[in-house]
Every structure is written in structure tokens, then in C-alpha cells.
Write a protein that holds these residues in place. Structure first.
Motif, PDB file in Angstrom:
ATOM      1  N   ASN A 124     -12.769 -63.221 -51.951  1.00  0.00           N
ATOM      2  CA  ASN A 124     -11.976 -64.341 -52.480  1.00  0.00           C
ATOM      3  C   ASN A 124     -10.509 -64.301 -52.049  1.00  0.00           C
ATOM      4  O   ASN A 124      -9.673 -64.996 -52.633  1.00  0.00           O
ATOM      5  N   SER A 125     -10.202 -63.520 -51.038  1.00  0.00           N
ATOM      6  CA  SER A 125      -8.837 -63.460 -50.538  1.00  0.00           C
ATOM      7  C   SER A 125      -8.581 -64.586 -49.540  1.00  0.00           C
ATOM      8  O   SER A 125      -9.517 -65.219 -49.026  1.00  0.00           O
ATOM      9  N   PHE A 126      -7.314 -64.817 -49.229  1.00  0.00           N
ATOM     10  CA  PHE A 126      -6.946 -65.820 -48.238  1.00  0.00           C
ATOM     11  C   PHE A 126      -7.527 -65.448 -46.870  1.00  0.00           C
ATOM     12  O   PHE A 126      -8.014 -66.304 -46.128  1.00  0.00           O
ATOM     13  N   LYS A 157      -1.914 -73.836 -60.303  1.00  0.00           N
ATOM     14  CA  LYS A 157      -0.495 -73.619 -60.596  1.00  0.00           C
ATOM     15  C   LYS A 157       0.242 -72.921 -59.446  1.00  0.00           C
ATOM     16  O   LYS A 157       1.474 -72.911 -59.425  1.00  0.00           O
ATOM     17  N   ARG A 158      -0.496 -72.342 -58.513  1.00  0.00           N
ATOM     18  CA  ARG A 158       0.134 -71.668 -57.382  1.00  0.00           C
ATOM     19  C   ARG A 158       0.313 -72.604 -56.184  1.00  0.00           C
ATOM     20  O   ARG A 158       0.883 -72.197 -55.161  1.00  0.00           O
ATOM     21  N   ILE A 159      -0.146 -73.832 -56.315  1.00  0.00           N
ATOM     22  CA  ILE A 159       0.010 -74.790 -55.215  1.00  0.00           C
ATOM     23  C   ILE A 159       1.337 -75.521 -55.381  1.00  0.00           C
ATOM     24  O   ILE A 159       1.492 -76.365 -56.273  1.00  0.00           O
ATOM     25  N   HIS A 160       2.296 -75.172 -54.570  1.00  0.00           N
ATOM     26  CA  HIS A 160       3.588 -75.859 -54.595  1.00  0.00           C
ATOM     27  C   HIS A 160       4.298 -75.601 -53.275  1.00  0.00           C
ATOM     28  O   HIS A 160       4.209 -74.521 -52.689  1.00  0.00           O
ATOM     29  N   PHE A 161       5.004 -76.615 -52.793  1.00  0.00           N
ATOM     30  CA  PHE A 161       5.758 -76.517 -51.551  1.00  0.00           C
ATOM     31  C   PHE A 161       7.094 -77.217 -51.741  1.00  0.00           C
ATOM     32  O   PHE A 161       7.194 -78.209 -52.455  1.00  0.00           O
ATOM     33  N   ASN A 162       8.100 -76.693 -51.079  1.00  0.00           N
ATOM     34  CA  ASN A 162       9.409 -77.322 -51.132  1.00  0.00           C
ATOM     35  C   ASN A 162       9.503 -78.413 -50.074  1.00  0.00           C
ATOM     36  O   ASN A 162       9.104 -78.208 -48.925  1.00  0.00           O
ATOM     37  N   LEU A 169      11.151 -76.433 -41.238  1.00  0.00           N
ATOM     38  CA  LEU A 169      12.414 -75.966 -41.816  1.00  0.00           C
ATOM     39  C   LEU A 169      12.250 -75.615 -43.284  1.00  0.00           C
ATOM     40  O   LEU A 169      12.652 -74.534 -43.740  1.00  0.00           O
ATOM     41  N   SER A 170      11.632 -76.515 -44.055  1.00  0.00           N
ATOM     42  CA  SER A 170      11.445 -76.248 -45.482  1.00  0.00           C
ATOM     43  C   SER A 170      10.472 -75.094 -45.701  1.00  0.00           C
ATOM     44  O   SER A 170      10.660 -74.261 -46.595  1.00  0.00           O
ATOM     45  N   LEU A 171       9.435 -75.008 -44.860  1.00  0.00           N
ATOM     46  CA  LEU A 171       8.454 -73.934 -45.022  1.00  0.00           C
ATOM     47  C   LEU A 171       9.096 -72.572 -44.755  1.00  0.00           C
ATOM     48  O   LEU A 171       8.812 -71.590 -45.454  1.00  0.00           O
ATOM     49  N   SER A 172       9.982 -72.501 -43.770  1.00  0.00           N
ATOM     50  CA  SER A 172      10.629 -71.226 -43.446  1.00  0.00           C
ATOM     51  C   SER A 172      11.518 -70.730 -44.576  1.00  0.00           C
ATOM     52  O   SER A 172      11.764 -69.525 -44.703  1.00  0.00           O
ATOM     53  N   GLN A 173      11.990 -71.641 -45.412  1.00  0.00           N
ATOM     54  CA  GLN A 173      12.891 -71.267 -46.508  1.00  0.00           C
ATOM     55  C   GLN A 173      12.161 -70.792 -47.754  1.00  0.00           C
ATOM     56  O   GLN A 173      12.798 -70.318 -48.697  1.00  0.00           O
ATOM     57  N   GLU A 174      10.835 -70.930 -47.770  1.00  0.00           N
ATOM     58  CA  GLU A 174      10.086 -70.446 -48.929  1.00  0.00           C
ATOM     59  C   GLU A 174       9.100 -69.337 -48.568  1.00  0.00           C
ATOM     60  O   GLU A 174       8.289 -68.936 -49.390  1.00  0.00           O
ATOM     61  N   MET A 175       9.189 -68.845 -47.338  1.00  0.00           N
ATOM     62  CA  MET A 175       8.352 -67.725 -46.918  1.00  0.00           C
ATOM     63  C   MET A 175       9.256 -66.525 -46.631  1.00  0.00           C
ATOM     64  O   MET A 175      10.455 -66.670 -46.429  1.00  0.00           O
ATOM     65  N   LYS A 176       8.672 -65.343 -46.613  1.00  0.00           N
ATOM     66  CA  LYS A 176       9.453 -64.131 -46.338  1.00  0.00           C
ATOM     67  C   LYS A 176       9.039 -63.538 -44.996  1.00  0.00           C
ATOM     68  O   LYS A 176       7.883 -63.623 -44.585  1.00  0.00           O
ATOM     69  N   MET A 223       6.051 -64.616 -40.683  1.00  0.00           N
ATOM     70  CA  MET A 223       6.404 -64.844 -42.089  1.00  0.00           C
ATOM     71  C   MET A 223       5.140 -64.861 -42.952  1.00  0.00           C
ATOM     72  O   MET A 223       4.017 -65.013 -42.457  1.00  0.00           O
ATOM     73  N   ARG A 224       5.345 -64.742 -44.271  1.00  0.00           N
ATOM     74  CA  ARG A 224       4.229 -64.656 -45.218  1.00  0.00           C
ATOM     75  C   ARG A 224       4.544 -65.452 -46.490  1.00  0.00           C
ATOM     76  O   ARG A 224       5.681 -65.463 -46.956  1.00  0.00           O
ATOM     77  N   PHE A 225       3.514 -66.089 -47.040  1.00  0.00           N
ATOM     78  CA  PHE A 225       3.661 -66.744 -48.344  1.00  0.00           C
ATOM     79  C   PHE A 225       3.904 -65.677 -49.403  1.00  0.00           C
ATOM     80  O   PHE A 225       3.243 -64.641 -49.412  1.00  0.00           O
ATOM     81  N   GLU A 226       4.833 -65.948 -50.296  1.00  0.00           N
ATOM     82  CA  GLU A 226       5.211 -64.934 -51.284  1.00  0.00           C
ATOM     83  C   GLU A 226       4.270 -64.860 -52.471  1.00  0.00           C
ATOM     84  O   GLU A 226       4.192 -63.843 -53.147  1.00  0.00           O
ATOM     85  N   ASN A 227       3.581 -65.951 -52.802  1.00  0.00           N
ATOM     86  CA  ASN A 227       2.697 -65.883 -53.979  1.00  0.00           C
ATOM     87  C   ASN A 227       1.266 -65.738 -53.538  1.00  0.00           C
ATOM     88  O   ASN A 227       0.489 -66.611 -53.528  1.00  0.00           O
TER      89      ASN A 227
END
Length: 298
Positions: free
Chosen positions: A75-77, A141-146, A200-207, A294-298
Motif C-alpha cells: 500500500n505504499s506509493f 485529508k493528505r490530498i492538497h497542493f499549493n 514552481l508551486s510544486l517545488s516550493q512544497e517538496m523537499k 525532490m520528495r513529497f513531505e507527507n
């Protein structure tokens, strides 16, 4: 006695001057070495990695000899991505308007709709795969994007009947629908995200992550205008050497089928890429630096 010594010296000098000239010439001609006649890796015939009958990423793309797929938790990504369905072998990349592109950059097409608007481009394809995974697991609840202006497009709010309104630089929620977690409503939410978010927005919410820590689901991302993004779709490892390899997938401009990319730098390994790619990862339509993983943080 003195005359005898002079005669002997004359005989020795004559013998040196009459040495075989052909033999001297031959000694200066170098024979070709074994290395100079051995074909380079790029010239070697590629091993059969593509299984035309495979129905999923894992079934369609075999691992090269000596490698085995890296374990992915249930059940992992990572497990979700390698189990994605693929269209029949030979399927071409289709644009959002139904047109087919003849570009030769891929080995397989994921069986995921493009939509009928020019929305699902590079970063959007990454967000689509991430959101689809979370939706399939009921992790709403974990589905959100800036969005590009920083507004948090939270699917949980959308699911509860709120809708995003954009007026100039102002973005806000308005409740004008009923609660729904139906897939059709979820797809409408994604289209809104695709319209107002990007690299641009995706890069600001990933690490950022170092390449040596790469995981399935990580993203090579250039957050700019223009920018680009490709997702790490699968990984494998050679247990003897420690070398790791990975698959990449992308959409592009205009919006088009999400497709698994060829490796233009190594035909024998393609479509796999080695994590030992040096300072630049060269994909068919974009080059990335090592520090752009980069990686999604949640």
C-alpha cells in the motif's frame, strides 16, 4: 696484432650497418590493441528488457541481468506506481485534443486519461499520480497542493462542498456544493489544481533529497517558467555491485499521455537510468542537475 684488431672492428661495423631494414620498419608499426576493436557499451545490442505482453509497469519493464527490484511496502506509493496499468505495446503518445504525436521518446504509455483540456502537463502529471494514490487509499485529508500564488487547494474542503474561486490575485473558498467523494468530483478538483499550479508551486512544497537516497515516487524537478518534472516510477538494485537504477515518467507540453521515458544516453540499459549518472541526468526532453531530486513531505 694491431692490424688484426683493426680488421675485427671493421667487420663488426659492417655487420651493424647491414641489419635488416624491413625488420626495423616492422618494429615501429603498432598492432591494434584488443580495446580498440571491442564495441563500446552503446554499440552493443540492447538486452530484451521490454515485455510486450506486460499489463503493468512492473510486468512491462523487466530488470536488466544482475538486478532485482527494490522492495516496496504494501500500500505504499512505490508499490502503487510500479503496479500502474500500461496501454498495449506500441501505443503512441496522445495529446489532450486527441491528436497523436510521433515523437520517439518513450517505451510505454500509462493507462491514465489525459483529459480534454490542455491542463495535465509535466508537474500536473506528478500531482495526478500522487493524488490518485492517496485517493485510492482513502487518505483524503493528505490530498492538497499549493497554487502558484500560495493558496492551499485542500481536497478535504473540496470534498465537503467548497469550491475555489479565483479573481485576479485573490483566491478563496465558496461553499456551493454538497459533500461528495465521488471520483468525478475528485477529477474536477484536479483540473482546478492543474489550471493554477505548476512546477514552481510544486517545488516550493517538496523537499530536496540527495540522489543516493532516491526512492520510488521522488521527482526530478526544475521549478521555473519554463520548468519540467519527471517522476521516479520504479527502482532496482544490483546486490553485488550496489548500483541502483530507476525508471522515469513524464507528461509534457501540450498536455499529453503520461509515458515512460527512454534513456537516450545508454541504449543497452534503457529505459532504466543508473543513479551514477554524473552531474547531469539527461532525459529525452530535459536535463536535470543532481540537486533537483525532490520528495513529497507527507
Amino acid at each position: 696484432m694491431k692490424k688484426l684488431l683493426i680488421i675485427i672492428l671493421l667487420l663488426l661495423l659492417t655487420a651493424c650497418s647491414n641489419s635488416n631494414p624491413a625488420q626495423t620498419t616492422k618494429s615501429t608499426v603498432q598492432e591494434p590493441t584488443q580495446a580498440s576493436v571491442t564495441p563500446s557499451p552503446a554499440q552493443e545490442k540492447p538486452k530484451i528488457i521490454i515485455n510486450p505482453n506486460g499489463k503493468t509497469v512492473q510486468e512491462r519493464i523487466r530488470v536488466p541481468e544482475g538486478f532485482e527490484r527494490i522492495a516496496a511496502e504494501n500500500n505504499s506509493f512505490g508499490q502503487y506506481l510500479r503496479a500502474l496499468p500500461v496501454k498495449p505495446d506500441g501505443t503512441k503518445i496522445q495529446l489532450y485534443n486527441g491528436e497523436v504525436t510521433e515523437k520517439d521518446v518513450h517505451v510505454a504509455v500509462l493507462d491514465i486519461d489525459v483529459g480534454n483540456r490542455d491542463l495535465q502537463q509535466c508537474a500536473d502529471a506528478v500531482m495526478r499520480l500522487r493524488a490518485e494514490y492517496l485517493y485510492s487509499q482513502g487518505l483524503y485529508k493528505r490530498i492538497h497542493f499549493n497554487l502558484t500564488n500560495g493558496f492551499n487547494a485542500d481536497y478535504w474542503k473540496w470534498m465537503n462542498g467548497n469550491r475555489i474561486v479565483v479573481k485576479g490575485n485573490n483566491t478563496y473558498w465558496v461553499k456551493n456544493a454538497n459533500y461528495s467523494k465521488e471520483y468525478s468530483s475528485f477529477r474536477k478538483y484536479l483540473d482546478v489544481v492543474f489550471a493554477y499550479a505548476g512546477t514552481l508551486s510544486l517545488s516550493q512544497e517538496m523537499k530536496k533529497e540527495p540522489v543516493e537516497n532516491m526512492q520510488i515516487g521522488d521527482v526530478f524537478l526544475k521549478g521555473a517558467t519554463p520548468g519540467h518534472a519527471v517522476i521516479v516510477l520504479d527502482m532496482a538494485e544490483n546486490k553485488k555491485t550496489g548500483e541502483k537504477i530507476f525508471l522515469t515518467a513524464q507528461s509534457y507540453m501540450p498536455a499529453q499521455s503520461i509515458h515512460i521515458l527512454k534513456n537516450p544516453e545508454n541504449e543497452a540499459l534503457s529505459p532504466w537510468y543508473s543513479t551514477n549518472f554524473g552531474s547531469s541526468l539527461k532525459t529525452p526532453e530535459w536535463n536535470f542537475n543532481q540537486n533537483q531530486l525532490m520528495r513529497f513531505e507527507n
